[in-house]
Design a protein around this motif. Sequence first.
Motif, PDB file in Angstrom:
ATOM      1  N   SER A  35       0.817  -1.211   0.294  1.00  0.00           N
ATOM      2  CA  SER A  35      -0.028   0.022  -0.123  1.00  0.00           C
ATOM      3  C   SER A  35       0.664   1.228  -0.062  1.00  0.00           C
ATOM      4  O   SER A  35       0.327   2.370  -0.490  1.00  0.00           O
ATOM      5  N   VAL A  38       1.232   2.668  -3.427  1.00  0.00           N
ATOM      6  CA  VAL A  38      -0.133   3.151  -3.829  1.00  0.00           C
ATOM      7  C   VAL A  38      -0.634   4.550  -3.310  1.00  0.00           C
ATOM      8  O   VAL A  38      -1.036   5.254  -4.179  1.00  0.00           O
ATOM      9  N   LYS A  68       0.975  -4.342  -8.033  1.00  0.00           N
ATOM     10  CA  LYS A  68      -0.718  -3.798  -8.215  1.00  0.00           C
ATOM     11  C   LYS A  68      -0.803  -3.006  -9.521  1.00  0.00           C
ATOM     12  O   LYS A  68      -1.718  -3.003 -10.201  1.00  0.00           O
ATOM     13  N   GLU A  69       0.369  -2.078  -9.832  1.00  0.00           N
ATOM     14  CA  GLU A  69       0.425  -1.213 -10.903  1.00  0.00           C
ATOM     15  C   GLU A  69       0.740  -2.196 -12.138  1.00  0.00           C
ATOM     16  O   GLU A  69      -0.025  -1.713 -13.001  1.00  0.00           O
ATOM     17  N   SER A  71      -0.728  -4.951 -12.430  1.00  0.00           N
ATOM     18  CA  SER A  71      -2.100  -5.585 -12.725  1.00  0.00           C
ATOM     19  C   SER A  71      -2.985  -4.728 -13.225  1.00  0.00           C
ATOM     20  O   SER A  71      -3.820  -5.142 -14.007  1.00  0.00           O
ATOM     21  N   ARG A  72      -2.711  -3.643 -12.876  1.00  0.00           N
ATOM     22  CA  ARG A  72      -3.479  -2.398 -13.407  1.00  0.00           C
ATOM     23  C   ARG A  72      -3.538  -2.233 -14.964  1.00  0.00           C
ATOM     24  O   ARG A  72      -4.445  -2.137 -15.653  1.00  0.00           O
ATOM     25  N   TRP A  73      -2.423  -2.291 -15.362  1.00  0.00           N
ATOM     26  CA  TRP A  73      -2.000  -2.148 -16.566  1.00  0.00           C
ATOM     27  C   TRP A  73      -2.439  -3.088 -17.695  1.00  0.00           C
ATOM     28  O   TRP A  73      -2.666  -3.153 -18.664  1.00  0.00           O
ATOM     29  N   SER A  75      -4.760  -5.250 -16.952  1.00  0.00           N
ATOM     30  CA  SER A  75      -6.318  -5.052 -17.272  1.00  0.00           C
ATOM     31  C   SER A  75      -6.522  -4.206 -18.218  1.00  0.00           C
ATOM     32  O   SER A  75      -7.605  -4.390 -19.100  1.00  0.00           O
ATOM     33  N   LYS A  76      -5.804  -2.889 -18.400  1.00  0.00           N
ATOM     34  CA  LYS A  76      -5.918  -1.985 -19.107  1.00  0.00           C
ATOM     35  C   LYS A  76      -5.828  -2.240 -20.653  1.00  0.00           C
ATOM     36  O   LYS A  76      -6.304  -1.992 -21.422  1.00  0.00           O
ATOM     37  N   GLU A  80      -6.493 -10.534 -18.510  1.00  0.00           N
ATOM     38  CA  GLU A  80      -6.644 -10.930 -17.259  1.00  0.00           C
ATOM     39  C   GLU A  80      -5.513 -11.393 -16.480  1.00  0.00           C
ATOM     40  O   GLU A  80      -4.576 -12.352 -16.874  1.00  0.00           O
ATOM     41  N   VAL A 101       6.169  -0.577 -16.709  1.00  0.00           N
ATOM     42  CA  VAL A 101       5.529  -0.240 -15.687  1.00  0.00           C
ATOM     43  C   VAL A 101       6.542  -0.160 -14.626  1.00  0.00           C
ATOM     44  O   VAL A 101       6.596   0.807 -13.880  1.00  0.00           O
TER      45      VAL A 101
END
Length: 297
Positions: A35, A38, A68-69, A71-73, A75-76, A80, A101
Amino acid sequence: MVNQKYLEKAEVLIEALPYIQRFNRKIIVVKYGGSAMVDEQLKKSVIQDVVLLKLVGFKPIIVHGGGKEISRWVSKVGKEPQFINGLRVTDEETMELAEMVLGKVNKELVSLVESLGVKAVGISGKDGGLLKVEKKYSGGQDIGFVGNITEVNPKILSDLLDNDFLPIVCPIGMDEDFLTYNINADDAACAIAKAMKAEKLAFLTDIEGVYKKPEDPESLISKLFVKDAKELINNGNVGGGMIPKLQNCIDAIEQGVSRVHILDGRIKHCLLLEIFTNKGIGTAILRKEGIQHYDVQ
């Protein structure tokens, strides 16, 4: 009369003095993730802590993740995120995204450090052959471009420290065929701490530390010796993601790192509270009994 709050500030500084003396010119590796990466306020407080450590004489090295970052990209772009036994499945496209990233995160941290007046250099494990890897399998399953560290060449880090830079490392490495692999950031921090003969290795996590009973928040262990850490793993008292983290701590201690700290990165200035105060806030893992967590002799 001097205002009481100023006296309290002076007492805090005096409490920190023996720790500053004890660890002056010593290497500390900070694994930065969770965290604290983030939340912008937490990110700033972590970097302030590391900069302060540098300015009072420590030699810090930051090793960061970015799960986390990533995973975000992933998904973008319409993919999956896939995990096997907690490890990210990293195909060629995901590897490309991960490197992009992590490079972005790396330079953001460099900018933050530089904004506070300290010289920083961001590198990956590919630079100078810092982290050499082999392909990693998870329970015999192919998880793509995920690497196991086989060798660390610490010269580039030593050169940066000797020239008064703060190195910031992202966990990407190459194999003997010069293919690029993603590396677990805990593993990278542990390997670098061992190779650099670090005095301290600190893991910033999303938990307060190690518990005797995971379901009981009152059972936080502030000081843990290697033999006790092994018992916790063997008797099943720790589980999930804490097992590999604790195993990394044990390996680091057994290969020369003096102290390993597991800290709650969600607490502002957790590094300073753990390193510079008598009580500390996380779990310190030590080699053997007789060595005290807060022994500054």
